[in-house]
Write a protein that holds these residues in place. Structure first.
Motif, PDB file in Angstrom:
ATOM      1  N   GLU A 123       0.830  -1.208   0.000  1.00 27.27           N
ATOM      2  CA  GLU A 123       0.000   0.000   0.000  1.00 27.27           C
ATOM      3  C   GLU A 123       0.866   1.259   0.000  1.00 27.27           C
ATOM      4  O   GLU A 123       0.598   2.215  -0.748  1.00 27.27           O
ATOM      5  CB  GLU A 123      -0.916  -0.015   1.219  1.00 27.27           C
ATOM      6  N   GLU A 126       2.560   1.657  -3.449  1.00 27.76           N
ATOM      7  CA  GLU A 126       1.641   2.159  -4.462  1.00 27.76           C
ATOM      8  C   GLU A 126       1.351   3.640  -4.246  1.00 27.76           C
ATOM      9  O   GLU A 126       1.228   4.408  -5.212  1.00 27.76           O
ATOM     10  CB  GLU A 126       0.340   1.354  -4.438  1.00 27.76           C
ATOM     11  N   SER A 127       1.251   4.053  -2.980  1.00 28.77           N
ATOM     12  CA  SER A 127       1.040   5.465  -2.674  1.00 28.77           C
ATOM     13  C   SER A 127       2.227   6.299  -3.116  1.00 28.77           C
ATOM     14  O   SER A 127       2.075   7.402  -3.676  1.00 28.77           O
ATOM     15  CB  SER A 127       0.798   5.644  -1.169  1.00 28.77           C
ATOM     16  N   GLU A 130       2.220   6.656  -6.920  1.00 29.84           N
ATOM     17  CA  GLU A 130       1.235   7.634  -7.360  1.00 29.84           C
ATOM     18  C   GLU A 130       1.726   9.055  -7.097  1.00 29.84           C
ATOM     19  O   GLU A 130       1.548   9.959  -7.931  1.00 29.84           O
ATOM     20  CB  GLU A 130      -0.104   7.394  -6.650  1.00 29.84           C
ATOM     21  N   THR A 131       2.352   9.268  -5.936  1.00 25.38           N
ATOM     22  CA  THR A 131       2.909  10.589  -5.631  1.00 25.38           C
ATOM     23  C   THR A 131       3.992  10.965  -6.633  1.00 25.38           C
ATOM     24  O   THR A 131       4.034  12.099  -7.130  1.00 25.38           O
ATOM     25  CB  THR A 131       3.499  10.606  -4.214  1.00 25.38           C
TER      26      THR A 131
END
Length: 301
Positions: A123, A126-127, A130-131
């Motif tokens: 998690e 993936e965060s 995306e950032t």
């Protein structure tokens, strides 16, 4: 909660793991061999995989290597289930791409803790991805207009021209410049000039297909890349854009302003255009000709 795939030829072990994880709210799918497991991975794209090390046919090492060898599934964490306690087996599993291991028979607390740990790591990863994607997108954009910036345009043209040459595709470059833009800044101030630029950027975006590219080339100049677009079609796109700008009422600080643009178009293939730099230069020459001829017009190279 998470979607977890258990690949284990022992129905008892798979049943126990499924019950433990289902009780924690996870959705669990079971596969009883390596081939079936790979099919399930491709179908359900699980958030995490529990993978038995020793199975008939394709063993856990081979399954893990295939999972990690595919870009579509490489980021899925794999926890190996093994009844072997030898360090060499664990090392081999980790070298195959496994994130962790649990020795059978496993305790519920340990299994759940390791699963939760790697789900959390996934998690966070993936965060972070995306950032990073958002930061990269911001770095590629012009701060005022939101269009792509000059650097991104140049990079795109380099790649797009090479692809157009390789596949014998048409590629058009359009450069447009706001006529007498200096008067907007000098007469009404730079804030009004910025509003004109931002408004024009929206008109440019609305005039293009989703697959085309628009950038702020510099100052009051904009650049368009039209893919699979021959010269005649590119001229029509440029002319529609010119007309849209001429007909649009630009509102800035309670002022109604009339704005026109001059446009230059160049298209590959062309006998005088061997590379992307020349394509841009030819569009610029056509733009200069449009301004020289009286502005508010489209000229093709």
């Amino acid at each position: 909660m998470a979607n977890i795939l258990v690949i284990d030829d022992s129905r008892l072990i798979a049943h126990v793991a499924k019950n433990m994880l289902t009780a924690r709210g996870h959705e669990v799918t079971v596969a009883t061999n390596g081939e079936e497991g790979l099919e399930a991975v491709a179908t359900i794209k699980p958030d995490l995989i529990l993978l038995d090390l020793i199975m008939p046919g394709m063993d856990g090492y081979a399954v893990c290597e295939k999972i990690k060898g595919s870009p579509a599934t490489a980021d899925i964490p794999v926890i190996m289930l093994t009844s072997k306690a030898e360090t060499a087996d664990k090392v081999r599993g980790l070298e195959a791409g496994a994130s962790d291991y649990v020795t059978k028979p496993f305790e519920e607390g340990e299994l759940v803790a390791r699963v939760n740990t790697h789900l959390r790591i996934k998690e966070l990863y993936e965060s972070l991805q995306e950032t990073n994607r958002q930061l990269q997108e911001l770095a590629n954009r012009d701060g005022l207009t939101g269009l792509y910036n000059h650097r991104y345009f140049q990079d795109a043209m380099t790649k797009d021209f090479q692809r157009a040459m390789r596949y014998h595709e048409s590629l058009s470059c359009v450069l447009c410049d706001i006529d007498f833009f200096k008067k907007f800044n000098d007469t009404y101030g730079h804030q009004t000039g910025d509003i004109v630029l931002s408004t024009l950027a929206r008109i440019v975006e609305d005039s293009l297909r989703d697959t085309d590219l628009a950038a702020r080339y510099g100052g009051e100049e904009f650049a368009l890349v039209l893919y699979h677009t021959p010269a005649a079609a590119a001229f029509m796109v440029a002319e529609r854009l010119r007309e849209s700008v001429e007909q649009h009422e630009f509102i800035a600080n309670d002022l109604s302003l009339s704005v026109t643009i001059s446009v230059g178009v160049a298209t590959y293939p062309h006998p005088d255009i061997p590379d992307h730099k020349t394509l841009i230069e030819c569009a610029d020459k056509a733009l200069y000709k449009a301004k020289e001829n009286g502005r508010n017009q489209v000229i093709s190279f």
